[in-house]
Write a protein that holds these residues in place. Structure first.
Motif, PDB file in Angstrom:
ATOM      1  N   ALA A 213    -113.100  66.543 -40.656  1.00 60.90           N
ATOM      2  CA  ALA A 213    -111.606  65.262 -39.887  1.00 60.90           C
ATOM      3  C   ALA A 213    -112.513  65.090 -38.170  1.00 60.90           C
ATOM      4  N   VAL A 214    -113.805  64.583 -38.026  1.00 60.71           N
ATOM      5  CA  VAL A 214    -114.584  64.690 -37.056  1.00 60.71           C
ATOM      6  C   VAL A 214    -114.127  62.584 -36.982  1.00 60.71           C
ATOM      7  N   ALA A 215    -114.062  62.212 -36.348  1.00 60.13           N
ATOM      8  CA  ALA A 215    -114.026  60.974 -36.062  1.00 60.13           C
ATOM      9  C   ALA A 215    -115.066  60.619 -35.538  1.00 60.13           C
ATOM     10  N   LEU A 216    -115.432  61.229 -34.054  1.00 56.53           N
ATOM     11  CA  LEU A 216    -116.133  60.612 -33.308  1.00 56.53           C
ATOM     12  C   LEU A 216    -117.107  61.954 -32.878  1.00 56.53           C
ATOM     13  N   SER A 217    -118.545  61.313 -32.478  1.00 58.72           N
ATOM     14  CA  SER A 217    -119.635  62.673 -31.800  1.00 58.72           C
ATOM     15  C   SER A 217    -120.328  62.196 -31.145  1.00 58.72           C
ATOM     16  N   SER A 218    -120.157  62.861 -29.729  1.00 59.70           N
ATOM     17  CA  SER A 218    -121.651  62.051 -29.009  1.00 59.70           C
ATOM     18  C   SER A 218    -121.916  63.667 -27.754  1.00 59.70           C
ATOM     19  N   ARG A 219    -122.893  64.004 -27.480  1.00 58.51           N
ATOM     20  CA  ARG A 219    -124.217  64.063 -26.764  1.00 58.51           C
ATOM     21  C   ARG A 219    -123.671  63.741 -24.977  1.00 58.51           C
ATOM     22  N   ASP A 220    -122.732  62.045 -24.731  1.00 56.47           N
ATOM     23  CA  ASP A 220    -122.780  61.918 -23.314  1.00 56.47           C
ATOM     24  C   ASP A 220    -120.691  62.375 -23.017  1.00 56.47           C
ATOM     25  N   VAL A 221    -120.204  63.171 -21.871  1.00 54.58           N
ATOM     26  CA  VAL A 221    -119.224  63.518 -22.480  1.00 54.58           C
ATOM     27  C   VAL A 221    -118.470  62.695 -22.139  1.00 54.58           C
ATOM     28  N   GLY A 222    -118.833  61.656 -21.193  1.00 48.29           N
ATOM     29  CA  GLY A 222    -118.352  60.573 -20.603  1.00 48.29           C
ATOM     30  C   GLY A 222    -117.529  59.280 -22.009  1.00 48.29           C
ATOM     31  N   ILE A 224    -117.199  61.190 -24.811  1.00 47.52           N
ATOM     32  CA  ILE A 224    -115.742  61.865 -25.698  1.00 47.52           C
ATOM     33  C   ILE A 224    -114.332  61.468 -24.530  1.00 47.52           C
ATOM     34  N   GLU A 225    -114.679  62.214 -23.339  1.00 45.02           N
ATOM     35  CA  GLU A 225    -113.003  61.494 -22.082  1.00 45.02           C
ATOM     36  C   GLU A 225    -113.080  60.345 -22.714  1.00 45.02           C
ATOM     37  N   ARG A 226    -113.648  58.978 -22.895  1.00 41.44           N
ATOM     38  CA  ARG A 226    -113.264  58.183 -22.809  1.00 41.44           C
ATOM     39  C   ARG A 226    -112.510  57.392 -24.322  1.00 41.44           C
ATOM     40  N   ALA A 227    -112.892  58.482 -25.930  1.00 42.27           N
ATOM     41  CA  ALA A 227    -112.378  58.849 -26.410  1.00 42.27           C
ATOM     42  C   ALA A 227    -111.026  59.528 -26.413  1.00 42.27           C
ATOM     43  N   VAL A 228    -111.096  59.736 -26.411  1.00 43.06           N
ATOM     44  CA  VAL A 228    -109.372  60.532 -26.151  1.00 43.06           C
ATOM     45  C   VAL A 228    -108.309  59.792 -25.379  1.00 43.06           C
ATOM     46  N   LEU A 234    -107.945  64.224 -31.006  1.00 48.58           N
ATOM     47  CA  LEU A 234    -107.783  65.280 -30.339  1.00 48.58           C
ATOM     48  C   LEU A 234    -109.645  65.258 -29.248  1.00 48.58           C
ATOM     49  N   GLY A 235    -109.134  65.684 -28.665  1.00 48.26           N
ATOM     50  CA  GLY A 235    -111.039  66.383 -27.933  1.00 48.26           C
ATOM     51  C   GLY A 235    -110.107  67.390 -26.633  1.00 48.26           C
ATOM     52  N   PHE A 236    -111.294  68.165 -26.606  1.00 44.28           N
ATOM     53  CA  PHE A 236    -111.638  68.777 -25.554  1.00 44.28           C
ATOM     54  C   PHE A 236    -111.879  68.176 -23.544  1.00 44.28           C
ATOM     55  N   LEU A 237    -111.094  68.238 -22.785  1.00 49.53           N
ATOM     56  CA  LEU A 237    -111.393  67.930 -22.060  1.00 49.53           C
ATOM     57  C   LEU A 237    -110.808  69.200 -20.931  1.00 49.53           C
ATOM     58  N   SER A 238    -112.110  69.145 -19.379  1.00 49.88           N
ATOM     59  CA  SER A 238    -111.224  70.038 -18.401  1.00 49.88           C
ATOM     60  C   SER A 238    -110.416  69.359 -17.980  1.00 49.88           C
ATOM     61  N   ASP A 239    -109.150  70.829 -17.816  1.00 49.99           N
ATOM     62  CA  ASP A 239    -108.095  70.552 -16.932  1.00 49.99           C
ATOM     63  C   ASP A 239    -107.640  70.093 -16.362  1.00 49.99           C
ATOM     64  N   ALA A 240    -109.003  69.863 -15.069  1.00 53.84           N
ATOM     65  CA  ALA A 240    -108.766  69.107 -13.737  1.00 53.84           C
ATOM     66  C   ALA A 240    -108.958  67.638 -13.562  1.00 53.84           C
ATOM     67  N   GLU A 241    -109.921  67.331 -14.889  1.00 49.64           N
ATOM     68  CA  GLU A 241    -110.120  65.667 -15.338  1.00 49.64           C
ATOM     69  C   GLU A 241    -108.757  65.253 -16.309  1.00 49.64           C
ATOM     70  N   ALA A 242    -108.292  66.250 -16.914  1.00 53.05           N
ATOM     71  CA  ALA A 242    -107.109  65.722 -17.728  1.00 53.05           C
ATOM     72  C   ALA A 242    -105.985  65.194 -16.807  1.00 53.05           C
ATOM     73  N   GLN A 243    -105.443  65.937 -16.124  1.00 56.92           N
ATOM     74  CA  GLN A 243    -104.122  66.307 -14.656  1.00 56.92           C
ATOM     75  C   GLN A 243    -104.638  64.995 -14.512  1.00 56.92           C
ATOM     76  N   LYS A 244    -105.719  64.528 -13.778  1.00 53.54           N
ATOM     77  CA  LYS A 244    -106.118  63.426 -12.805  1.00 53.54           C
ATOM     78  C   LYS A 244    -105.496  61.659 -13.974  1.00 53.54           C
ATOM     79  N   ARG A 245    -105.491  61.743 -15.541  1.00 50.27           N
ATOM     80  CA  ARG A 245    -105.241  61.530 -16.124  1.00 50.27           C
ATOM     81  C   ARG A 245    -103.632  61.349 -16.793  1.00 50.27           C
ATOM     82  N   ASP A 246    -102.559  59.646 -16.556  1.00 52.81           N
ATOM     83  CA  ASP A 246    -101.659  59.707 -17.365  1.00 52.81           C
ATOM     84  C   ASP A 246    -101.595  59.408 -18.865  1.00 52.81           C
TER      85      ASP A 246
END
Length: 292
Positions: A213-222, A224-228, A234-246
């Protein structure tokens, strides 16, 4: 041993890797740089560099020389800045090393630092390895996990960083709802390519995510964030970063197991230098605003 000039030259050779680069930085002739190295090695009584075709590599003794030289260079630079007087201007370079998820927390602080100190460049090294602050590899480190116990490190609490599983609205529109009440059958994930035991949410991934079920993986957290954000999965993000996004939706209930503790770390010999204190002040200012 009165060898400050030679010590400074050795520091630049070690930092830049070649005699030519050090000579250019110091505005010296190559022969002068070589003489300085020879004189310093003679004074110490051992080789501090191994010469090879690509440049100079430090010996074990040279590592100790670099540690002393780095501290001396930083302190002299700091003193020079103070002696210049009243402007309080800081110049040169300040080096930070941090884990990728922390990068977003620092941008406002760095912006404030640069506005106040436009002659000081900021260099960030994103790495999992804790830089050897005693060898001048960084001025400030931002790390997560257990509190470092190195006797020469000044360690202050940065704060708690919480994570959760998120999805973009565009992803949920295509794939349907996800979560503990809807299951994850048929859903795709974007995951950091790190050993699961090093991730606060690694046990959950182990128990709930089929490798197919893994569509994409990377050692670059950035990445991962852009993919989400792009709706790839679905991906894990810090709540502080996620709350900055609509248009991002949290998928799972919050859990204390997905919280990590951050630490600001400096070396005791450089902790009180002007540039380090200025950057720490900016970081702590914006972190306190985020926590309110």
């Amino acid at each position: 041993m009165d060898k400050w000039t030679e010590l400074r030259t050795a520091y630049h050779v070690a930092r830049l890797g070649t005699v030519s680069a050090a000579a250019e930085a110091l505005q010296l002739h190559r022969a002068t740089v070589n003489r300085h190295i020879d004189a310093l090695e003679a004074a110490i009584g051992t080789k501090i560099f191994l010469r090879h075709a690509r440049g100079y590599t430090l010996t074990e003794a040279g590592e100790e020389v670099l540690r002393v030289a780095q501290k001396a260079d930083e302190m002299i630079e700091d003193l020079a800045g103070r002696v210049k007087g009243g402007s309080g201007q800081i110049d040169g370079e300040i080096k930070l090393t941090l884990l990728a998820p922390f990068a977003g927390f620092l941008m406002e602080a760095i912006q404030k630092f640069r506005i106040e100190n436009p002659q000081c460049a900021v260099r960030i090294d994103v790495t999992e390895d804790l830089a050897r602050l005693e060898y001048g590899e960084a001025h400030i480190a931002l790390r997560a996990g257990n509190k470092p116990d190195h006797p020469d490190y000044v360690v202050t609490h940065f704060g708690e960083i919480t994570f959760n599983l998120y999805a973009h609205d565009s992803y949920l529109t295509r794939y349907g709802p996800a979560g503990i009440h809807n299951s994850f059958e048929g859903h795709a994930f974007v995951l950091p390519d790190f050993p699961l035991e090093r991730l606060p949410f690694g046990a959950w991934i182990q128990d709930n995510v089929n490798p197919r079920a893994v569509a994409l993986s990377s050692r670059d957290v950035g990445v991962i964030e852009r993919a989400v954000y792009s709706g790839i999965g679905l991906g894990f993000l810090s709540d502080a970063e996620a709350q900055k996004r609509d248009n991002l939706r949290v998928i799972l209930p919050a859990t204390a197991d997905w919280t990590v503790t951050g630490w600001l770390i400096t070396h005791v010999d450089l902790h009180r230098t002007e540039k380090v204190q200025a950057m720490l002040s900016c970081i702590k200012h914006f972190k306190s605003k985020q926590d309110r």
